[in-house]
Scaffold this active site. Structure first.
Site, PDB file in Angstrom:
ATOM      1  N   GLU A  49       0.811  -1.213   0.000  1.00  0.00           N
ATOM      2  CA  GLU A  49       0.000   0.000   0.000  1.00  0.00           C
ATOM      3  C   GLU A  49       0.848   1.269   0.000  1.00  0.00           C
ATOM      4  OE1 GLU A  49      -0.387  -2.673   1.811  1.00  0.00           O
ATOM      5  OE2 GLU A  49      -2.452  -3.372   1.641  1.00  0.00           O
ATOM      6  N   HIS A  60       2.188   1.179   5.321  1.00  0.00           N
ATOM      7  CA  HIS A  60       1.042   2.088   5.394  1.00  0.00           C
ATOM      8  C   HIS A  60       0.685   2.363   6.856  1.00  0.00           C
ATOM      9  CE1 HIS A  60      -1.374  -1.376   6.559  1.00  0.00           C
ATOM     10  NE2 HIS A  60      -0.670  -2.038   5.644  1.00  0.00           N
ATOM     11  N   HIS A 112      -5.014   0.763   7.248  1.00  0.00           N
ATOM     12  CA  HIS A 112      -5.687  -0.377   7.869  1.00  0.00           C
ATOM     13  C   HIS A 112      -4.691  -1.064   8.793  1.00  0.00           C
ATOM     14  CE1 HIS A 112      -3.558  -2.350   4.533  1.00  0.00           C
ATOM     15  NE2 HIS A 112      -3.660  -3.481   5.215  1.00  0.00           N
TER      16      HIS A 112
HETATM   17 ZN   LIG Z   1      -0.572  -4.919   2.289  1.00  0.00          ZN
END
Ligand SMILES: [Zn+2]
Length: 273
Positions: free
Chosen positions: A10, A104, A116
């Site tokens: 990400e 991320h 997330h």
């Molecule tokens: Zn990932």
């Protein structure tokens, strides 16, 4: 000097949408190649600064994203899963430092691409010893168990900021400026990869000269608390031995050390499905 590069997707250069990181989607083919070259930039920086050995671990989705045929031939690749230590497979006390490439921010972070924690659909929050933690802190704490520090991260400004806040003064390569969960001002991969290589060089130089950040260590036993997205997920996760239900969507358990906490967390999230 052995370096482990733990890669996620990400936070890879140019990634702003789930389509970019979802196997099977036409866009995914482009970004797995960019991911491979973001990782290669970190490998180059590590060897240029004196690393003797670099092991790469593919940590996204089914752990089969990095194109092994395009990987820097000096490195080795942990691919596929599940593996015993998942996103940080390959960590042991022989490693000198860990780099997080393409990471991320944790769930709930504003202006963070695809924020997330482990599972976008299942995990609403994670706490270790009462502290809110994302994948950066979770994986860093597993490395900390082996006394190995995280020395560098690449991703958007929020992931890099979270790493510095959680782990201390790690080297950062900000490859995009997120202006939402799925919007960012991105550097083209060529430019971003130059930044990754430079951050990797600085990180390994600091290791060599004794100026690396401290390992991120959690005090044992470790209290793990997971809040799920729906209460029925907590119902299912309660199958985990030793778990107690603290709220409708939240379970808690204790683990003797970080590798066990990591295993139990992964088990709880798998059960919750
Ligand atoms: Zn990932």
């Amino acid at each position: 000097m052995k370096i482990l590069i733990a890669a996620d997707m990400e936070g890879i250069s140019g990634v702003v949408h789930w389509d970019h990181v979802t196997p099977g989607h036409a866009e995914y083919a482009r970004f797995r190649r960019v991911m491979t070259h973001d990782v290669n930039a970190a490998i180059r920086g590590a060897f240029d600064s004196g690393a003797d050995e670099v092991v790469v671990t593919d940590g996204h989705w089914d752990n089969c994203n990095i194109l092994v045929e395009e990987l820097d031939p000096r490195a080795r690749l942990n691919s596929g899963g599940p593996s015993p230590l998942s996103m940080v497979q390959g960590i042991d006390s022989e490693a000198s430092g860990v780099m997080f490439v393409g990471y991320h921010a944790r769930v709930g972070t504003p202006n963070a691409i695809l924020d997330h924690t482990w599972s976008d659909t299942r995990v609403a929050n994670l706490w270790l010893n009462g502290r809110l933690i994302g994948e950066i802190g979770l994986n860093a704490a597993v490395c900390g168990h082996f006394d190995v520090p995280v020395i560098m991260i690449s991703g958007d400004q929020s992931a890099c900021g979270e790493a510095v806040e959680t782990l201390g003064a790690v080297e950062v390569a900000v490859v995009k400026r997120a202006t939402g969960r799925m919007s960012a001002e991105c550097l083209p991969p060529e430019t971003a990869q130059r930044k990754i290589q430079q951050a990797s060089e600085r990180a390994v130089n600091r290791l060599r000269t004794g100026h690396a950040p401290q390992p991120f260590r959690m005090e044992s036993p470790i209290a793990v608390s997971v809040e799920f997205v729906h209460s029925e997920m907590a119902d299912r996760a309660m199958v985990l031995p030793g778990a107690s239900r603290t709220e409708g969507k939240r379970i808690e358990f204790s683990a003797e050390d970080m590798p066990s906490a990591y295993r139990a967390f992964r088990a709880a999230v798998t059960l919750a499905k």
